[in-house]
Write an enzyme that holds these catalytic residues in place. Structure first.
Site, PDB file in Angstrom:
ATOM      1  N   LYS A  44       0.804  -1.201   0.000  1.00  0.00           N
ATOM      2  CA  LYS A  44       0.000   0.000   0.000  1.00  0.00           C
ATOM      3  C   LYS A  44       0.853   1.273   0.000  1.00  0.00           C
ATOM      4  CE  LYS A  44      -3.239  -2.333   3.093  1.00  0.00           C
ATOM      5  NZ  LYS A  44      -3.818  -2.261   4.448  1.00  0.00           N
ATOM      6  N   GLY A  45       2.070   1.181   0.514  1.00  0.00           N
ATOM      7  CA  GLY A  45       2.838   2.369   0.873  1.00  0.00           C
ATOM      8  C   GLY A  45       3.067   3.420  -0.191  1.00  0.00           C
ATOM      9  N   GLU A  90       8.314   2.684  -5.286  1.00  0.00           N
ATOM     10  CA  GLU A  90       8.194   2.218  -3.900  1.00  0.00           C
ATOM     11  C   GLU A  90       8.151   3.365  -2.907  1.00  0.00           C
ATOM     12  OE1 GLU A  90       9.485  -1.315  -2.117  1.00  0.00           O
ATOM     13  OE2 GLU A  90      11.170  -1.403  -3.508  1.00  0.00           O
ATOM     14  N   ASP A  91       7.677   3.063  -1.698  1.00  0.00           N
ATOM     15  CA  ASP A  91       7.668   4.070  -0.637  1.00  0.00           C
ATOM     16  C   ASP A  91       9.049   4.221  -0.003  1.00  0.00           C
ATOM     17  OD1 ASP A  91       7.528   1.534   0.547  1.00  0.00           O
ATOM     18  OD2 ASP A  91       5.933   2.040   1.946  1.00  0.00           O
ATOM     19  N   ASP A  94      14.428  -0.201   2.769  1.00  0.00           N
ATOM     20  CA  ASP A  94      15.028  -0.314   4.102  1.00  0.00           C
ATOM     21  C   ASP A  94      16.055  -1.458   4.084  1.00  0.00           C
ATOM     22  OD1 ASP A  94      15.464  -0.092   6.832  1.00  0.00           O
ATOM     23  OD2 ASP A  94      13.617  -1.121   7.407  1.00  0.00           O
ATOM     24  N   LYS A 122      16.498   4.325   3.040  1.00  0.00           N
ATOM     25  CA  LYS A 122      17.019   4.228   4.420  1.00  0.00           C
ATOM     26  C   LYS A 122      18.172   3.229   4.375  1.00  0.00           C
ATOM     27  CE  LYS A 122      14.324   2.924   8.042  1.00  0.00           C
ATOM     28  NZ  LYS A 122      13.106   3.000   8.904  1.00  0.00           N
ATOM     29  N   VAL A 144       9.706   6.095  10.229  1.00  0.00           N
ATOM     30  CA  VAL A 144       8.963   7.242   9.719  1.00  0.00           C
ATOM     31  C   VAL A 144       7.565   6.838   9.260  1.00  0.00           C
ATOM     32  CG1 VAL A 144      10.918   8.714   9.097  1.00  0.00           C
ATOM     33  CG2 VAL A 144      10.136   6.980   7.472  1.00  0.00           C
ATOM     34  N   ASP A 150       3.175   3.668   6.978  1.00  0.00           N
ATOM     35  CA  ASP A 150       2.271   3.394   8.100  1.00  0.00           C
ATOM     36  C   ASP A 150       2.987   2.985   9.375  1.00  0.00           C
ATOM     37  OD1 ASP A 150       3.023   0.767   6.947  1.00  0.00           O
ATOM     38  OD2 ASP A 150       1.647  -0.007   8.460  1.00  0.00           O
ATOM     39  N   ARG A 156      -1.018   6.728   7.101  1.00  0.00           N
ATOM     40  CA  ARG A 156      -0.625   6.782   5.686  1.00  0.00           C
ATOM     41  C   ARG A 156      -1.105   8.066   5.020  1.00  0.00           C
ATOM     42  NH1 ARG A 156       1.119   1.614   4.104  1.00  0.00           N
ATOM     43  NH2 ARG A 156       0.104  -0.131   5.133  1.00  0.00           N
TER      44      ARG A 156
END
Ligand code: IMP
Ligand code: MG
Length: 178
Positions: A44-45, A90-91, A94, A122, A144, A150, A156
């Site tokens: 969802k991000g 993408e959001d 990581d 990140k 974050v 989220d 969100r």
């Protein structure tokens, strides 16, 4: 009183995000001028970033979405991407595990090219080496939320990116106040 874990301070404001998304859109428009751009948004991000970025790109393009949960792809493509110039949106990258899995899976569909765009990078906790072609911002080594990201599936819809911290329920409602 019970405290909710939530952010206090924006790390990237609405204005900063808007400016950066415009820049990325211009860069992508220039890079993909003679190509068949196909954007794949990771849910969802990535939903707010995807909506803003796609509208900042001044090229005809196609879109599709993949749903990812816990580093795993849990949905299927609805369109054929063979021979297309695919850009994953993408959001956040990581550990890199999600992006690596996405690239591996999408490569099996024989796109002409496959690149990765992320709102946030990140790099501090990277476990899988993954090459990123377009980055919005380098995120601090903190959790974050906002602008798609989220915490327990909330926050969100915040229009900015912020770091989680401790605040009261009362303060939380104020964060959404106009
Ligand atoms: P990765 O597979 O570890 O690179 O990260 C994949 C997913 O972890 C992202 O798409 C996010 O959903 C989530 N994630 C990682 N860091 C954060 C964060 O700081 N805030 C919110 N979600 C995060
Ligand atoms: Mg998440």
């Amino acid at each position: 009183m019970e405290q909710d874990r939530i952010f206090v301070k924006p790390v990237f404001t609405q204005e900063e995000i808007k400016r950066r998304v415009t820049e990325l859109g211009a860069q992508i428009s220039s890079d993909y001028r003679e190509k068949n751009l196909f954007l794949i948004g990771i849910l969802k991000g990535a939903y707010p970033f995807f909506a803003d970025l796609s509208r900042a790109i001044s090229l005809p393009l196609q879109v599709d979405f993949l749903m990812v949960s816990g580093h795993r792809i849990v949905s299927e493509m609805t369109q054929n991407i063979a021979g297309q110039d695919v850009l994953i949106v993408e959001d956040i990258v990581d550990s890199g595990q999600t992006s690596a899995a996405l690239k591996k899976e999408l490569q099996t569909h024989n796109p002409k090219s496959l690149r990765l765009c992320t709102l946030l990078d990140k790099p501090h906790r990277r476990r899988e080496k993954v090459s990123i072609d377009y980055t919005g911002f380098t995120a601090p080594n903190k959790y974050v939320v906002g602008y798609g990201l989220d915490y327990k599936d909330k926050y969100r819809n915040l229009p900015y990116v912020a770091v989680l911290d401790q605040i009261s329920e009362e303060e939380e409602t104020l964060l959404y106040a106009p």
